[in-house]
Design an enzyme around this catalytic site. Structure first.
Site, mmCIF file in Angstrom:
data_model
loop_
_atom_site.group_PDB
_atom_site.id
_atom_site.type_symbol
_atom_site.label_atom_id
_atom_site.label_comp_id
_atom_site.label_asym_id
_atom_site.label_seq_id
_atom_site.Cartn_x
_atom_site.Cartn_y
_atom_site.Cartn_z
ATOM 1 N N LYS A 59 11.712 -6.424 -20.288
ATOM 2 C CA LYS A 59 12.126 -5.591 -19.156
ATOM 3 C C LYS A 59 12.160 -6.407 -17.864
ATOM 4 C CE LYS A 59 10.530 -1.226 -21.145
ATOM 5 N NZ LYS A 59 9.604 -0.074 -21.007
ATOM 6 N N ASP A 108 -0.669 -8.260 -17.330
ATOM 7 C CA ASP A 108 -1.132 -7.020 -17.938
ATOM 8 C C ASP A 108 -2.331 -6.515 -17.132
ATOM 9 O OD1 ASP A 108 -2.057 -4.928 -19.437
ATOM 10 O OD2 ASP A 108 -2.155 -6.027 -21.336
ATOM 11 N N ASN A 118 2.055 -3.622 -6.237
ATOM 12 C CA ASN A 118 2.717 -2.340 -6.421
ATOM 13 C C ASN A 118 2.363 -1.667 -7.746
ATOM 14 O OD1 ASN A 118 5.163 -0.355 -6.446
ATOM 15 N ND2 ASN A 118 5.523 -1.705 -8.208
ATOM 16 N N TYR A 162 -6.087 10.090 -10.473
ATOM 17 C CA TYR A 162 -5.108 9.277 -9.735
ATOM 18 C C TYR A 162 -5.467 9.266 -8.250
ATOM 19 C CZ TYR A 162 -0.762 7.714 -7.625
ATOM 20 O OH TYR A 162 0.176 7.024 -6.880
ATOM 21 N N LYS A 192 -6.783 5.904 -5.903
ATOM 22 C CA LYS A 192 -6.167 5.456 -4.649
ATOM 23 C C LYS A 192 -7.169 5.461 -3.499
ATOM 24 C CE LYS A 192 -1.974 4.466 -5.896
ATOM 25 N NZ LYS A 192 -1.459 3.086 -5.745
#
Length: 301
Positions: A70, A96, A122, A209, A213
């Protein structure tokens, strides 16, 4: 300040930004001769940030990806839209984020670069079901979004060493989210903390999640306090906002995910629009942005 923050972090403020704020890229930026690394750059915001850096005449780009095939596909696409670049200007490196060995090997490889001016961290996940990273045993959302990202952030001295010849400071850009202010963080009272975050019985797909953050944001703020921009690099934390097509939570086929995909496509920004905030965090501002949060291309509390 607390009142203003709570208002800005609310749903009404989020919807207002999504509908009426249109971030743009800064002008008169030239990245010629500079080198950048963008993690998670084969799709979504990472890919668009990579494209925008190349649009600003970046000389060397490293796509840090988990899947080499990819990554090569992304490299070929970027090369087609930037035909004037030399054939070796865009590279694909294996990374990874679920494996500390891969993270440290990547960091060692980066030390051999002749220069390194921009690092954009990112890569991230929003796991919809509980799963542990095979290599570390930690829950995957916490592993990727916080633990491995924090470890990679310690590339910071490399930015200084390799970018020292440049007239401008290096940049360490760490992806953030306004959802960090929504975290309930029920595990915060546990000592030690990681076993609680790894406990399947406490797993909450959304709050895990949000919490990942929040903890990352706290880590970066503390890192910026301990390591001034004058010593290393300018650390920024841009929030691209509600963005569709990012790959977060990819693979989910639940009815809830199908339902939410409709407003996500209507209210969410395109990956290109979201990436403008991230790219701005990589090329704009000066030392005043060190350790700061960026939203809509502006410094925010």
């Amino acid at each position: 300040m607390v009142f203003l923050f709570s208002v800005r972090a609310g749903i009404k403020s989020l919807l207002h930004r999504q509908l009426f704020e249109k971030p743009t890229l800064p002008e008169n930026i030239d990245l010629k001769s500079k080198t950048a690394i963008v993690t998670g750059s084969n799709t979504g915001i990472g890919l668009e940030c990579a494209r925008q850096l190349l649009d600003l005449r970046l000389s060397r780009l490293i796509l840090a990806v988990r899947n080499d095939a990819k990554g090569q596909q992304a490299r070929e696409g970027l090369a087609k839209t930037h035909p004037s670049l030399p054939g070796d200007a865009i590279e694909v490196w294996k990374l990874d984020m679920e494996d500390y060995a891969s993270v440290t090997a990547f960091a060692e490889r980066a030390k051999a670069l002749a220069r390194l001016d921009i690092i954009v961290l990112n890569a991230g996940v929003a796991k919809t079901v509980y799963k542990r990273a095979a290599a570390t045993g930690h829950e995957e959302t916490i592993q990727v979004n916080m633990l491995s990202t924090a470890l990679l952030a310690l590339l910071l001295p490399v930015v200084k060493a390799k970018g020292a010849a440049s007239s401008s400071s290096g940049r360490l850009v760490v992806m953030q989210s306004d959802t960090s202010s929504w975290a309930k963080f029920r595990e915060k009272g546990h000592v030690p903390l990681l076993p609680a975050l790894d406990d399947e019985r406490k797993f909450d797909r959304a709050d895990h999640y949000f919490t990942s953050k929040l903890i990352l944001q706290l880590f970066m703020i503390e890192l910026a306090r301990r390591v001034p921009a004058s010593v290393a690099a300018v650390v920024t934390m841009p929030n691209p906002g509600w963005t569709y097509g990012t790959g977060l939570g990819k693979g989910s086929v639940t009815m809830a995910e199908k339902i939410i995909s409709f407003p996500n496509r209507i209210l969410g920004s395109s990956p290109s629009a979201g990436a403008r905030v991230v790219t701005t965090g990589a090329v704009a501002f000066g030392p005043e942005a060190h350790g700061q949060y960026i939203e809509d291309g502006k410094l925010q509390p």
